[in-house]
Design a protein around this motif. Structure first.
Motif, PDB file in Angstrom:
ATOM      1  N   SER A 127       0.809  -1.231   0.000  1.00  0.00           N
ATOM      2  CA  SER A 127       0.000   0.000   0.000  1.00  0.00           C
ATOM      3  C   SER A 127       0.834   1.270   0.000  1.00  0.00           C
ATOM      4  O   SER A 127       0.339   2.324  -0.375  1.00  0.00           O
ATOM      5  N   VAL A 128       2.087   1.184   0.466  1.00  0.00           N
ATOM      6  CA  VAL A 128       2.897   2.395   0.580  1.00  0.00           C
ATOM      7  C   VAL A 128       3.658   2.673  -0.708  1.00  0.00           C
ATOM      8  O   VAL A 128       3.592   3.767  -1.263  1.00  0.00           O
ATOM      9  N   THR A 129       4.352   1.643  -1.231  1.00  0.00           N
ATOM     10  CA  THR A 129       5.211   1.885  -2.404  1.00  0.00           C
ATOM     11  C   THR A 129       4.595   1.374  -3.712  1.00  0.00           C
ATOM     12  O   THR A 129       5.242   1.439  -4.758  1.00  0.00           O
ATOM     13  N   GLU A 130       3.377   0.832  -3.638  1.00  0.00           N
ATOM     14  CA  GLU A 130       2.626   0.340  -4.806  1.00  0.00           C
ATOM     15  C   GLU A 130       3.365  -0.802  -5.520  1.00  0.00           C
ATOM     16  O   GLU A 130       3.449  -1.881  -4.963  1.00  0.00           O
ATOM     17  N   VAL A 131       3.875  -0.557  -6.732  1.00  0.00           N
ATOM     18  CA  VAL A 131       4.487  -1.637  -7.528  1.00  0.00           C
ATOM     19  C   VAL A 131       5.972  -1.321  -7.704  1.00  0.00           C
ATOM     20  O   VAL A 131       6.311  -0.319  -8.336  1.00  0.00           O
ATOM     21  N   VAL A 132       6.832  -2.157  -7.129  1.00  0.00           N
ATOM     22  CA  VAL A 132       8.271  -1.852  -7.167  1.00  0.00           C
ATOM     23  C   VAL A 132       9.017  -2.930  -7.966  1.00  0.00           C
ATOM     24  O   VAL A 132       9.023  -4.103  -7.575  1.00  0.00           O
ATOM     25  N   PRO A 133       9.624  -2.547  -9.106  1.00  0.00           N
ATOM     26  CA  PRO A 133      10.364  -3.537  -9.892  1.00  0.00           C
ATOM     27  C   PRO A 133      11.627  -3.993  -9.171  1.00  0.00           C
ATOM     28  O   PRO A 133      12.310  -3.195  -8.540  1.00  0.00           O
ATOM     29  N   VAL A 134      11.903  -5.297  -9.266  1.00  0.00           N
ATOM     30  CA  VAL A 134      13.098  -5.872  -8.638  1.00  0.00           C
ATOM     31  C   VAL A 134      14.087  -6.205  -9.753  1.00  0.00           C
ATOM     32  O   VAL A 134      13.727  -6.890 -10.712  1.00  0.00           O
ATOM     33  N   ILE A 135      15.308  -5.746  -9.621  1.00  0.00           N
ATOM     34  CA  ILE A 135      16.309  -6.017 -10.670  1.00  0.00           C
ATOM     35  C   ILE A 135      17.391  -6.982 -10.195  1.00  0.00           C
ATOM     36  O   ILE A 135      18.175  -7.480 -10.986  1.00  0.00           O
ATOM     37  N   LYS A 136      17.406  -7.251  -8.892  1.00  0.00           N
ATOM     38  CA  LYS A 136      18.431  -8.147  -8.359  1.00  0.00           C
ATOM     39  C   LYS A 136      17.865  -8.918  -7.165  1.00  0.00           C
ATOM     40  O   LYS A 136      17.207  -8.312  -6.309  1.00  0.00           O
ATOM     41  N   VAL A 137      18.114 -10.215  -7.114  1.00  0.00           N
ATOM     42  CA  VAL A 137      17.761 -11.023  -5.942  1.00  0.00           C
ATOM     43  C   VAL A 137      19.056 -11.640  -5.429  1.00  0.00           C
ATOM     44  O   VAL A 137      19.713 -12.393  -6.163  1.00  0.00           O
ATOM     45  N   ASP A 138      19.433 -11.328  -4.231  1.00  0.00           N
ATOM     46  CA  ASP A 138      20.778 -11.665  -3.727  1.00  0.00           C
ATOM     47  C   ASP A 138      21.782 -11.136  -4.757  1.00  0.00           C
ATOM     48  O   ASP A 138      21.741  -9.964  -5.064  1.00  0.00           O
ATOM     49  N   ASP A 139      22.628 -12.029  -5.318  1.00  0.00           N
ATOM     50  CA  ASP A 139      23.606 -11.500  -6.288  1.00  0.00           C
ATOM     51  C   ASP A 139      23.185 -11.784  -7.720  1.00  0.00           C
ATOM     52  O   ASP A 139      23.979 -11.637  -8.651  1.00  0.00           O
ATOM     53  N   HIS A 140      21.947 -12.201  -7.902  1.00  0.00           N
ATOM     54  CA  HIS A 140      21.491 -12.633  -9.222  1.00  0.00           C
ATOM     55  C   HIS A 140      20.700 -11.528  -9.918  1.00  0.00           C
ATOM     56  O   HIS A 140      19.735 -11.001  -9.363  1.00  0.00           O
ATOM     57  N   ILE A 141      21.117 -11.190 -11.129  1.00  0.00           N
ATOM     58  CA  ILE A 141      20.416 -10.157 -11.905  1.00  0.00           C
ATOM     59  C   ILE A 141      19.129 -10.746 -12.486  1.00  0.00           C
ATOM     60  O   ILE A 141      19.125 -11.841 -13.033  1.00  0.00           O
ATOM     61  N   ILE A 142      18.034  -9.995 -12.361  1.00  0.00           N
ATOM     62  CA  ILE A 142      16.749 -10.422 -12.930  1.00  0.00           C
ATOM     63  C   ILE A 142      16.593  -9.808 -14.326  1.00  0.00           C
ATOM     64  O   ILE A 142      16.782  -8.599 -14.499  1.00  0.00           O
ATOM     65  N   GLY A 143      16.245 -10.672 -15.288  1.00  0.00           N
ATOM     66  CA  GLY A 143      16.000 -10.214 -16.674  1.00  0.00           C
ATOM     67  C   GLY A 143      17.187  -9.443 -17.209  1.00  0.00           C
ATOM     68  O   GLY A 143      18.330  -9.896 -17.129  1.00  0.00           O
ATOM     69  N   SER A 144      16.869  -8.238 -17.704  1.00  0.00           N
ATOM     70  CA  SER A 144      17.932  -7.434 -18.319  1.00  0.00           C
ATOM     71  C   SER A 144      18.686  -6.604 -17.275  1.00  0.00           C
ATOM     72  O   SER A 144      19.595  -5.852 -17.621  1.00  0.00           O
ATOM     73  N   GLY A 145      18.243  -6.691 -16.010  1.00  0.00           N
ATOM     74  CA  GLY A 145      18.900  -5.897 -14.967  1.00  0.00           C
ATOM     75  C   GLY A 145      18.320  -4.497 -14.864  1.00  0.00           C
ATOM     76  O   GLY A 145      18.874  -3.644 -14.160  1.00  0.00           O
ATOM     77  N   ALA A 146      17.208  -4.269 -15.565  1.00  0.00           N
ATOM     78  CA  ALA A 146      16.531  -2.960 -15.492  1.00  0.00           C
ATOM     79  C   ALA A 146      15.038  -3.217 -15.283  1.00  0.00           C
ATOM     80  O   ALA A 146      14.544  -4.302 -15.636  1.00  0.00           O
ATOM     81  N   PRO A 147      14.287  -2.242 -14.729  1.00  0.00           N
ATOM     82  CA  PRO A 147      12.835  -2.440 -14.575  1.00  0.00           C
ATOM     83  C   PRO A 147      12.214  -2.807 -15.918  1.00  0.00           C
ATOM     84  O   PRO A 147      12.551  -2.206 -16.937  1.00  0.00           O
ATOM     85  N   GLY A 148      11.343  -3.819 -15.905  1.00  0.00           N
ATOM     86  CA  GLY A 148      10.790  -4.334 -17.164  1.00  0.00           C
ATOM     87  C   GLY A 148       9.507  -3.630 -17.570  1.00  0.00           C
ATOM     88  O   GLY A 148       8.881  -2.939 -16.767  1.00  0.00           O
ATOM     89  N   PRO A 149       9.079  -3.845 -18.811  1.00  0.00           N
ATOM     90  CA  PRO A 149       7.890  -3.173 -19.337  1.00  0.00           C
ATOM     91  C   PRO A 149       6.591  -3.620 -18.654  1.00  0.00           C
ATOM     92  O   PRO A 149       5.665  -2.822 -18.491  1.00  0.00           O
ATOM     93  N   VAL A 150       6.523  -4.885 -18.235  1.00  0.00           N
ATOM     94  CA  VAL A 150       5.265  -5.386 -17.651  1.00  0.00           C
ATOM     95  C   VAL A 150       5.020  -4.734 -16.288  1.00  0.00           C
ATOM     96  O   VAL A 150       3.911  -4.258 -15.994  1.00  0.00           O
ATOM     97  N   ALA A 151       6.060  -4.664 -15.460  1.00  0.00           N
ATOM     98  CA  ALA A 151       5.927  -4.022 -14.140  1.00  0.00           C
ATOM     99  C   ALA A 151       5.471  -2.573 -14.323  1.00  0.00           C
ATOM    100  O   ALA A 151       4.573  -2.089 -13.615  1.00  0.00           O
ATOM    101  N   ASN A 152       6.061  -1.946 -15.296  1.00  0.00           N
ATOM    102  CA  ASN A 152       5.746  -0.551 -15.603  1.00  0.00           C
ATOM    103  C   ASN A 152       4.284  -0.370 -16.014  1.00  0.00           C
ATOM    104  O   ASN A 152       3.564   0.483 -15.486  1.00  0.00           O
ATOM    105  N   GLN A 153       3.879  -1.239 -16.946  1.00  0.00           N
ATOM    106  CA  GLN A 153       2.491  -1.213 -17.465  1.00  0.00           C
ATOM    107  C   GLN A 153       1.501  -1.467 -16.324  1.00  0.00           C
ATOM    108  O   GLN A 153       0.479  -0.797 -16.219  1.00  0.00           O
ATOM    109  N   ILE A 154       1.844  -2.450 -15.487  1.00  0.00           N
ATOM    110  CA  ILE A 154       0.940  -2.812 -14.379  1.00  0.00           C
ATOM    111  C   ILE A 154       0.885  -1.682 -13.363  1.00  0.00           C
ATOM    112  O   ILE A 154      -0.195  -1.364 -12.844  1.00  0.00           O
TER     113      ILE A 154
END
Ligand code: PDD
Length: 283
Positions: free
Chosen positions: A244-271
């Motif tokens: 409720s506070v930060t709404e939708v927050v894209p994750v680009i890294k989990v521990d030391d692992h890069i997610i996807g391209s390492g940048a916020p993705g289009p789907v998170a943005n659209q949502i």
């Protein structure tokens, strides 16, 4: 004889004792305690209790600013003042008082509460006749669907995240299932499907989660409320968390692992945009 309260150096009656609504024990269950029995004016096994209190403090990463000797002294003084010989001593240390935030300031001063009360009447027939008990599934710490103020594990996880310079901590069960974060729900987008853990006792069914699913539907995105594992999480094209506070927050890294391209993705943005449209429309 008088039942007494010690609160951060103040001594008085239960009726006159007050603590801030910002006490972390009150807001988060962020505290530890001991109950000590007093027989004929002498506390039983007080060293064991104080040792366990210190162990509990260490386990929740809290530093007790009082020595064992000081705690024993405060307790003994209160007991003597109360004049109660058959007593129950209750010792509680909460992490301290601060505006509600899962993250705590390491410099925060703990709140120390000690009470001395008469031992309640104990029915003798308990011993002579015996008693009945019931079975319950072991459900302690498994009631994540309740928006309960027992938030100690969330507090610890969130602070461990901050120590690792991370914004959130995501919980992974022993079998690898990803449930939710310390104060947010989590979503992954993989193979053109948006996945989030089903709303059962393992997660808090977030209000943001609900409207994010609704926004995804309106955008024609395939959604499934299904469990996924930490392997799926790391392999996802996109990951985001919601609250409720930060709404939708894209994750680009989990521990030391890069997610996807390492940048916020289009789907998170659209949502996120879809969510903002929904909340602006008012519900
Ligand atoms: N926490 N899961 C947990 C464990 C939470 O504590 C929260 C919210 C959420 C998301 O729920 P919602 O979308 O309704 O905010 C999921 C709030 C923000 C808090 O404790 O401060």
């Amino acid at each position: 004889m008088q039942e007494l309260v010690y609160l951060n150096g103040w001594i008085g009656s239960f009726e006159d004792s007050f603590i801030s609504v910002n006490d972390r024990g009150y807001n988060f269950g962020d505290g530890i305690y001991e109950v000590v029995r007093v027989y004929n004016g002498v506390p039983f096994a007080v060293v064991d209790h104080l040792e366990r209190l210190e162990n509990s403090a260490a386990a929740i990463e809290m530093t007790i600013p009082w020595s064992r000797v000081q705690l024993a002294m405060f307790t003994e003084d209160l007991l003597v003042q109360s004049g109660i010989k058959e007593a129950i001593i209750y010792i509680q240390i909460s992490r301290g008082t601060a505006h509600r935030n899962h993250l705590y300031d390491p410099q925060i001063n703990p709140n120390l509460l000690i009470t001395v009360r008469q031992v309640p009447e104990i029915a003798r027939d308990m011993y002579t006749d015996g008693v009945k008990i019931i079975t319950q599934p072991e459900f302690r710490w498994q009631l994540c669907h309740i928006k309960s103020t027992s938030l100690l594990s969330s507090v610890l996880a969130k602070n461990r995240a901050a120590q690792a310079e991370a914004a959130e901590a995501v919980f992974v069960m022993e079998d690898g299932t990803v449930t939710e974060c310390s104060a947010s729900n989590i979503f992954i987008y993989s193979n053109k499907v948006l996945l989030t853990h089903p709303a059962n006792n393992r997660i808090l069914s977030g209000i943001t989660r609900k409207y994010v699913l609704q926004a995804a539907h309106s955008l024609g995105i395939n959604t499934r409320e299904e469990t996924f594992t930490s392997t799926d999480l790391l392999a996802a094209d996109e990951v985001f968390f919601t609250n409720s506070v930060t709404e939708v927050v894209p994750v680009i890294k989990v521990d030391d692992h890069i997610i996807g391209s390492g940048a916020p993705g289009p789907v998170a943005n659209q949502i996120h945009t879809g969510f903002i449209t929904l909340r602006n429309a008012g519900v």
